[in-house]
Each structure stands twice: as C-alpha cells, then as structure tokens.
Write an enzyme that holds these catalytic residues in place. Structure first.
Site, PDB file in Angstrom:
ATOM      1  CB  ALA A  65       4.168  24.537  33.498  1.00  0.00           C
ATOM      2  CB  CYS A 185      14.675  18.203  41.900  1.00  0.00           C
ATOM      3  SG  CYS A 185      14.447  20.091  42.022  1.00  0.00           S
TER       4      CYS A 185
END
Length: 239
Positions: A65, A185
C-alpha cells in the site's frame, strides 16, 4: 502489439472523478486539500484503482500500500464500506497512509506490516487483492529523469524475481471467484508480461480477467496519455 497488451489504438476509459490541474498554485497548501476534499494522484495510478473495481461491502487487500494513494481510491469506490487490509514493509509509509486516510475521512481499512514473504498478515480470504509491487519505476522516468542513470539490468532481474514470488505468496488469499490485480509502474518486459506469464503458468486456477474493459493485460504508455507508464494484469480465481 494487440490491444490486450498495450493501450495504443484502444480508448482508455476516463477516470470519472479525476481533474487535470494545469495551474501554478501549490495544491498541497490549499484549504480544500487540508480538509480532504481531493487527493493528488497520477492518472495511471487512478486507472489501477478503476481496474480493481471494488464494490461496497467487499473485503480487499492492498498488499503493497505504500503511503496509501491507491488505498484511498479503493476505499472511496467502496463508499467507506466493507474492509481493506493495507500492508507495507515500511512503518513510516503506513503512518503517512493513516494520516492521509484521516484527512480524507476514509476509515474502512486496517493496517499491518508485510515484508512480501510467505508469512501473510492475515488468514482472511479476500474478494480482491491488489499487488502494486515494488518495481524499477521505468514508467516514472518522465517525472524522475535521473532514474534512467541509476536503474540497472540487475535491479530489473531482482525485482522481477521478487514480484513473481509475491504474486505466488498472495494467490491463496484470493477467495474462489475473487479478483487478483497486478500493477507495476514500469515498462520492462521482465517485470510485466514475463511475471504475468510465470504466474499464469504456475496458477491455472486463475483465469485472465479483463482490465478496464480492454483485455487481461494493459500497458499504459506515457506518450499516449500524458501520465506515468503502467502495466496492469488481472485474474479471476475459479469458483
């Protein structure tokens, strides 16, 4: 490449609650930000939250997270109902996550530490799990150009091994009929399609699931959407 492996030639869905800010004001200093009226997040990261598509009342796990950007989006989509487990290896990042969630008035989550190992933080079976895994960050070079001089092939290989391992560790936590979303990413094949291929081969009980209505794997290219590069893959565990 075909539409299920990249975004070129495919219309990505709009983020319905997103606005692009092109001004010069420091939004972090505005009263609206401090009262939790909005968050600042890259469009590609918002598309990860939309790809998860959690429903109010469900139980989800945001396994890596970090400081909570995607957690806040998941919690908001769930209308502050249900429960999200938020874990990370860094207690500092978890503390930032709690402060951000409090400002946003989102409380349908609990936090715990997880170092990515086979020792999981909970025995809960989840409706959905998001693994936004640590990666080489090649997709962020547009805003972090210095990183292109510090990222090595060895880094990519080690990260790919870690990503594959983490996916294997969390797979048993997805309940039958549940959804697993993998996001990074970066744009290297080793951390994207190769990891997804390895997971699919080792876990035939997980069937490819559409991402954003496009296909089971989507690569978001920075030059196409003016956002970070992002790879997203999704599976549904057989009921």
């Amino acid at each position: 490449c075909t539409p299920d492996t990249r975004s070129e030639g495919v219309s990505l869905p709009a983020a319905p609650d997103a606005l692009r800010f092109t001004g010069t004001q420091d939004l972090f200093l505005t009263p609206a930000f401090h009262r939790g009226a909005f968050e600042i997040q890259d469009l590609a990261s918002q598309l990860v939250g939309l790809a998860c598509a959690p429903q109010p009342g469900q139980t989800w796990w945001d396994a890596c997270a970090g400081e909570g950007g995607k957690l806040l989006h998941l919690a908001d989509q769930m209308a502050n109902k249900g429960l999200i487990w938020a874990t990370d290896r860094s207690e500092r990042r978890i503390m930032v996550l709690r402060r951000r969630a409090a400002r946003a008035k989102l409380f349908n989550f609990r936090t715990a530490g997880w170092d990515g190992s086979a020792r999981l933080p909970s025995k809960t079976k989840f409706d959905g799990v998001l693994l936004d895994a640590p990666c080489s960050g090649v997709g962020t070079w547009q805003r972090n150009p210095h990183a292109r001089w510090t990222t090595t092939a060895r880094d990519v290989a080690e990260l790919a091994a870690s990503q594959t391992s983490m996916l294997g560790h969390i797979a048993p936590s997805v309940k039958p009929g549940g959804r697993l979303v993998y996001a990074v990413c970066t744009l290297t094949r080793s951390e994207t399609h190769a990891v997804a291929d390895a997971f699919a081969a080792a876990h035939p009980q997980f069937q490819p699931e559409s991402v954003l209505g496009i296909g089971p794997r989507v690569t978001i290219w920075p030059h196409e959407v003016n956002a970070n590069g992002m790879f997203i893959a999704a599976w549904r565990r057989a009921a």
